[in-house]
Design a protein around this motif. Structure first.
Motif, mmCIF file in Angstrom:
data_model
loop_
_atom_site.group_PDB
_atom_site.id
_atom_site.type_symbol
_atom_site.label_atom_id
_atom_site.label_comp_id
_atom_site.label_asym_id
_atom_site.label_seq_id
_atom_site.Cartn_x
_atom_site.Cartn_y
_atom_site.Cartn_z
ATOM 1 N N SER A 159 0.828 -1.207 0.000
ATOM 2 C CA SER A 159 0.000 0.000 0.000
ATOM 3 C C SER A 159 0.861 1.256 0.000
ATOM 4 O O SER A 159 2.005 1.235 0.482
ATOM 5 C CB SER A 159 -0.901 0.027 1.241
ATOM 6 O OG SER A 159 -1.780 -1.068 1.258
ATOM 7 N N ARG B 54 0.109 5.765 0.319
ATOM 8 C CA ARG B 54 -0.841 6.866 0.426
ATOM 9 C C ARG B 54 -0.203 8.113 -0.167
ATOM 10 O O ARG B 54 0.812 8.592 0.331
ATOM 11 C CB ARG B 54 -1.232 7.123 1.875
ATOM 12 C CG ARG B 54 -2.363 8.126 2.037
ATOM 13 C CD ARG B 54 -2.525 8.535 3.477
ATOM 14 N NE ARG B 54 -3.790 9.255 3.710
ATOM 15 C CZ ARG B 54 -3.929 10.205 4.609
ATOM 16 N NH1 ARG B 54 -2.903 10.562 5.378
ATOM 17 N NH2 ARG B 54 -5.100 10.803 4.773
ATOM 18 N N TYR C 172 -14.165 6.777 -9.893
ATOM 19 C CA TYR C 172 -12.945 5.996 -10.047
ATOM 20 C C TYR C 172 -12.874 5.352 -11.428
ATOM 21 O O TYR C 172 -13.888 4.958 -12.001
ATOM 22 C CB TYR C 172 -12.889 4.873 -8.999
ATOM 23 C CG TYR C 172 -12.810 5.332 -7.581
ATOM 24 C CD1 TYR C 172 -13.964 5.536 -6.823
ATOM 25 C CD2 TYR C 172 -11.576 5.568 -6.981
ATOM 26 C CE1 TYR C 172 -13.890 5.964 -5.512
ATOM 27 C CE2 TYR C 172 -11.491 5.989 -5.666
ATOM 28 C CZ TYR C 172 -12.650 6.190 -4.941
ATOM 29 O OH TYR C 172 -12.571 6.612 -3.631
ATOM 30 N N ALA D 236 -9.130 1.204 -10.613
ATOM 31 C CA ALA D 236 -8.891 1.679 -9.250
ATOM 32 C C ALA D 236 -10.000 1.281 -8.281
ATOM 33 O O ALA D 236 -9.794 1.312 -7.057
ATOM 34 C CB ALA D 236 -8.746 3.196 -9.240
ATOM 35 N N ARG E 276 -9.794 -0.902 -4.847
ATOM 36 C CA ARG E 276 -8.418 -0.917 -4.330
ATOM 37 C C ARG E 276 -7.948 0.456 -3.871
ATOM 38 O O ARG E 276 -7.146 0.565 -2.940
ATOM 39 C CB ARG E 276 -7.459 -1.444 -5.398
ATOM 40 C CG ARG E 276 -7.719 -2.876 -5.836
ATOM 41 C CD ARG E 276 -6.584 -3.392 -6.731
ATOM 42 N NE ARG E 276 -6.444 -2.573 -7.942
ATOM 43 C CZ ARG E 276 -5.303 -2.018 -8.324
ATOM 44 N NH1 ARG E 276 -4.206 -2.179 -7.617
ATOM 45 N NH2 ARG E 276 -5.241 -1.318 -9.454
ATOM 46 N N PHE E 277 -8.418 1.513 -4.550
ATOM 47 C CA PHE E 277 -7.971 2.873 -4.247
ATOM 48 C C PHE E 277 -9.117 3.660 -3.622
ATOM 49 O O PHE E 277 -10.288 3.451 -3.951
ATOM 50 C CB PHE E 277 -7.528 3.590 -5.521
ATOM 51 C CG PHE E 277 -6.306 3.019 -6.198
ATOM 52 C CD1 PHE E 277 -5.630 1.916 -5.684
ATOM 53 C CD2 PHE E 277 -5.832 3.591 -7.355
ATOM 54 C CE1 PHE E 277 -4.509 1.396 -6.312
ATOM 55 C CE2 PHE E 277 -4.713 3.091 -8.005
ATOM 56 C CZ PHE E 277 -4.056 1.985 -7.476
ATOM 57 N N LEU F 254 -4.787 9.911 -1.950
ATOM 58 C CA LEU F 254 -5.129 8.692 -2.665
ATOM 59 C C LEU F 254 -4.524 7.529 -1.910
ATOM 60 O O LEU F 254 -3.299 7.359 -1.883
ATOM 61 C CB LEU F 254 -4.598 8.719 -4.107
ATOM 62 C CG LEU F 254 -5.044 7.541 -4.965
ATOM 63 C CD1 LEU F 254 -6.554 7.603 -5.229
ATOM 64 C CD2 LEU F 254 -4.284 7.507 -6.294
ATOM 65 N N GLN F 255 -5.391 6.767 -1.255
ATOM 66 C CA GLN F 255 -4.957 5.548 -0.568
ATOM 67 C C GLN F 255 -4.991 4.412 -1.568
ATOM 68 O O GLN F 255 -6.049 4.120 -2.132
ATOM 69 C CB GLN F 255 -5.875 5.251 0.616
ATOM 70 C CG GLN F 255 -5.537 3.965 1.341
ATOM 71 C CD GLN F 255 -4.203 4.027 2.069
ATOM 72 O OE1 GLN F 255 -3.897 5.024 2.704
ATOM 73 N NE2 GLN F 255 -3.406 2.965 1.948
ATOM 74 N N MET F 256 -3.855 3.797 -1.789
ATOM 75 C CA MET F 256 -3.752 2.734 -2.775
ATOM 76 C C MET F 256 -3.380 1.438 -2.063
ATOM 77 O O MET F 256 -2.321 1.351 -1.432
ATOM 78 C CB MET F 256 -2.691 3.078 -3.825
ATOM 79 C CG MET F 256 -2.936 4.408 -4.520
ATOM 80 S SD MET F 256 -1.797 4.718 -5.880
ATOM 81 C CE MET F 256 -0.258 4.876 -4.981
ATOM 82 N N LEU G 276 -1.567 -3.099 -4.356
ATOM 83 C CA LEU G 276 -0.906 -2.556 -5.545
ATOM 84 C C LEU G 276 -0.376 -3.659 -6.442
ATOM 85 O O LEU G 276 0.058 -4.723 -5.963
ATOM 86 C CB LEU G 276 0.218 -1.599 -5.136
ATOM 87 C CG LEU G 276 -0.274 -0.221 -4.683
ATOM 88 C CD1 LEU G 276 0.799 0.513 -3.895
ATOM 89 C CD2 LEU G 276 -0.705 0.604 -5.882
ATOM 90 N N ASP H 24 0.302 -0.830 -11.778
ATOM 91 C CA ASP H 24 0.027 0.477 -11.188
ATOM 92 C C ASP H 24 1.253 1.389 -11.248
ATOM 93 O O ASP H 24 1.158 2.573 -10.891
ATOM 94 C CB ASP H 24 -0.416 0.333 -9.730
ATOM 95 C CG ASP H 24 -1.749 -0.378 -9.581
ATOM 96 O OD1 ASP H 24 -1.857 -1.229 -8.672
ATOM 97 O OD2 ASP H 24 -2.668 -0.092 -10.374
ATOM 98 N N TYR I 55 2.275 9.610 -10.799
ATOM 99 C CA TYR I 55 0.932 10.021 -10.385
ATOM 100 C C TYR I 55 0.897 11.541 -10.234
ATOM 101 O O TYR I 55 1.750 12.127 -9.552
ATOM 102 C CB TYR I 55 0.547 9.332 -9.076
ATOM 103 C CG TYR I 55 0.164 7.891 -9.284
ATOM 104 C CD1 TYR I 55 1.119 6.938 -9.613
ATOM 105 C CD2 TYR I 55 -1.160 7.479 -9.163
ATOM 106 C CE1 TYR I 55 0.768 5.612 -9.825
ATOM 107 C CE2 TYR I 55 -1.522 6.157 -9.365
ATOM 108 C CZ TYR I 55 -0.559 5.232 -9.702
ATOM 109 O OH TYR I 55 -0.915 3.921 -9.912
#
Length: 122
Positions: A17, A19, A59, A63, A66-67, A80-82, A85, A89, A93
């Motif tokens: 992950s 952020r 989204y 995404a 997951r995001f 953006l919390q991802m 991954l 990806d 960004y």
């Protein structure tokens, strides 16, 4: 003028992950929509997620689930919390924001940040 500065990118293993944060500064009266885009090498820039000033979100299919995009209007910051991954990806960004500096004007301008690299290793 409004400046956007992204942070939080880096190298992460698949399944991990990150952020991302994007802080807006400068002469800001109001900010409407804020968005995250990404651009992988050799590919076009694509929308990842967007959020309105009221908190409505959208989204890209890649995404969803997951995001998570969120924002702190008091801090003029979008996140953006991802999670989960994947190597696909991997990209730079970018955030953008529709904002205005003049309270007497109805014209919004679109501003972009400089981008932050996200690399997901397999």
């Amino acid at each position: 003028q409004v400046q956007l500065v992204e942070s939080g990118g880096g190298l992460v293993q698949a399944g991990g992950s990150l952020r991302l944060s994007c802080a807006a500064s400068g002469s800001i009266f109001s900010i409407n929509a804020m968005r995250w885009f990404r651009q992988a090498p050799g590919k076009q820039r694509e929308l990842v997620a967007g959020i309105t000033s009221g908190g409505s979100t959208n989204y890209a299919d890649s995404a969803k689930a997951r995001f998570t995009i969120s924002r702190d209007n008091a801090k003029n910051t979008v996140y953006l919390q991802m999670n989960s991954l994947k190597p696909e990806d991997t990209a730079v960004y970018y955030c953008n924001a529709d904002a205005k500096s003049d309270p007497t004007s109805s014209v919004l301008y679109r501003y972009w940040g400089q981008g932050t690299q996200v690399t997901v290793s397999s």
